[in-house]
Design a protein around this motif. Structure first.
Motif, short mmCIF file in Angstrom:
data_model
loop_
_atom_site.label_atom_id
_atom_site.label_comp_id
_atom_site.label_asym_id
_atom_site.label_seq_id
_atom_site.Cartn_x
_atom_site.Cartn_y
_atom_site.Cartn_z
N THR A 91 2.37 6.80 -6.65
CA THR A 91 1.16 7.40 -7.23
C THR A 91 0.55 6.52 -8.31
O THR A 91 0.01 7.01 -9.30
N LEU A 130 -3.03 9.13 3.00
CA LEU A 130 -2.52 8.52 1.77
C LEU A 130 -2.31 9.54 0.65
O LEU A 130 -1.28 9.47 -0.03
N PRO A 131 -3.22 10.48 0.41
CA PRO A 131 -2.90 11.51 -0.60
C PRO A 131 -1.68 12.34 -0.24
O PRO A 131 -0.92 12.75 -1.13
N ARG A 187 -7.79 8.46 4.65
CA ARG A 187 -8.11 9.04 3.35
C ARG A 187 -7.44 10.40 3.16
O ARG A 187 -7.36 10.90 2.04
N VAL A 245 -7.97 0.07 -0.55
CA VAL A 245 -8.24 1.51 -0.45
C VAL A 245 -8.60 1.86 1.00
O VAL A 245 -9.17 1.04 1.73
N ALA A 265 1.21 10.33 -1.20
CA ALA A 265 1.36 10.37 -2.66
C ALA A 265 2.01 11.68 -3.09
O ALA A 265 2.86 11.70 -4.00
N GLY A 277 -1.94 4.05 -7.67
CA GLY A 277 -3.37 4.03 -7.41
C GLY A 277 -4.11 2.87 -8.04
O GLY A 277 -5.06 3.05 -8.79
N PHE A 278 -3.70 1.62 -7.74
CA PHE A 278 -4.37 0.45 -8.30
C PHE A 278 -5.80 0.31 -7.81
O PHE A 278 -6.67 -0.19 -8.53
N GLY A 279 -6.08 0.69 -6.58
CA GLY A 279 -7.44 0.64 -6.06
C GLY A 279 -7.86 -0.69 -5.52
O GLY A 279 -9.04 -0.88 -5.19
N VAL A 292 2.68 1.59 -3.48
CA VAL A 292 1.74 2.02 -4.54
C VAL A 292 1.35 3.48 -4.35
O VAL A 292 1.25 4.24 -5.31
N THR A 293 1.16 3.87 -3.11
CA THR A 293 0.79 5.26 -2.82
C THR A 293 1.93 6.21 -3.14
O THR A 293 1.74 7.25 -3.78
N VAL A 303 0.84 -1.20 0.00
CA VAL A 303 0.00 0.00 0.00
C VAL A 303 0.87 1.25 0.00
O VAL A 303 0.63 2.21 -0.76
#
Length: 242
Positions: free
Chosen positions: A62, A79-80, A76, A69, A83, A64-66, A58-59, A55
């Motif tokens: 950037t 994580l951004p 929420r 989540v 990124a 963002g496989f989804g 991936v974050t 996680v």
């Protein structure tokens, strides 16, 4: 010879690893209740540290496989932010490289100019009655050494980039500038002698920075030149000029 490039790669990798592992340690305790798994993932086989690293990676990248989540409100937001840090890291690494290589090119260009001067009749240039060409050449060298001093001060890591060819290595060619400045000090033209003094001072300033920051040499300019050449693999300061 590879200490500079390898050092840059290791620094960037260290940045990335610290961000990824740091994010994984934040996410790991909350994988069970703070994240939602995609339909293709088995909840009974998820929740370990490797999933947290996944996680975080991936974050940071950037991507963002989804498939995993965040559902918790604070995650929420976190994580951004991570990124954004990953994007900033990539930008910083690219910017760093783009700033270093122009400085390296300027240093190599100066070395090649000195190697060229070594092969021509500089005595005739310095003793020319007009002296205009000598002044232009010497003034250009003084400017280039001043720029090299600024480059090695601002981008200290460039010192550890070394050349295979002596003609492209300022560590090997700096003696040419010193010899040229010394010869210019005995030129009949006042302008040429002044330009020679400029080169001598610019070379001394450059070597003083190297002596203080990298070489640990407190001697005179000749001692620093020998140490500089030896540190970059060009013998015990063999004089290449003249």
């Amino acid at each position: 010879m590879l200490s500079g490039p390898l050092g840059m790669v290791l620094v960037v990798l260290t940045w990335a690893i610290l961000v990824v592992i740091g994010g994984a340690l934040v996410h790991w305790p909350h994988l069970d209740d703070g994240f939602s798994l995609g339909s293709g993932l088995d909840p009974d086989r998820r929740g370990g540290f490797l999933d947290a690293v996944y996680v975080s990676l991936v974050t940071t990248a950037t991507l963002g496989f989804g498939d995993i989540v965040p559902t918790a409100a604070w995650l929420r937001v976190v994580l951004p932010i991570q990124a954004f840090i990953g994007f900033a890291l990539l930008t910083a690494a690219v910017t760093w490289v783009l700033q270093l290589y122009p400085a390296l090119i300027r240093r190599r260009t100066l070395a090649v100019r000195l190697a060229t001067l070594r092969e021509v009749d500089t005595a005739a240039m310095l003793t020319s009655p007009d002296g205009t060409l000598a002044v232009q050449v010497l003034a250009g060298l003084a400017d280039s050494f001043a720029q090299a001093r600024v480059d090695v001060t601002q981008y200290a890591e460039t010192y550890y980039f070394r050349e295979y060819s002596a003609d492209a290595a300022l560590a090997a060619m700096v003696t040419v500038a010193a010899d040229l400045a010394d010869a210019a000090s005995r030129a009949p033209s006042v302008d040429v002698r002044l330009a020679g003094d400029l080169v001598a001072h610019a070379v001394d300033d450059y070597l003083a920075v190297l002596g203080q920051q990298f070489l640990g040499v407190d001697g005179d300019a000749a001692d620093r030149m020998r140490a500089y050449a030896a540190d970059h693999g060009f013998g015990e300061g063999k004089r290449l000029g003249g």
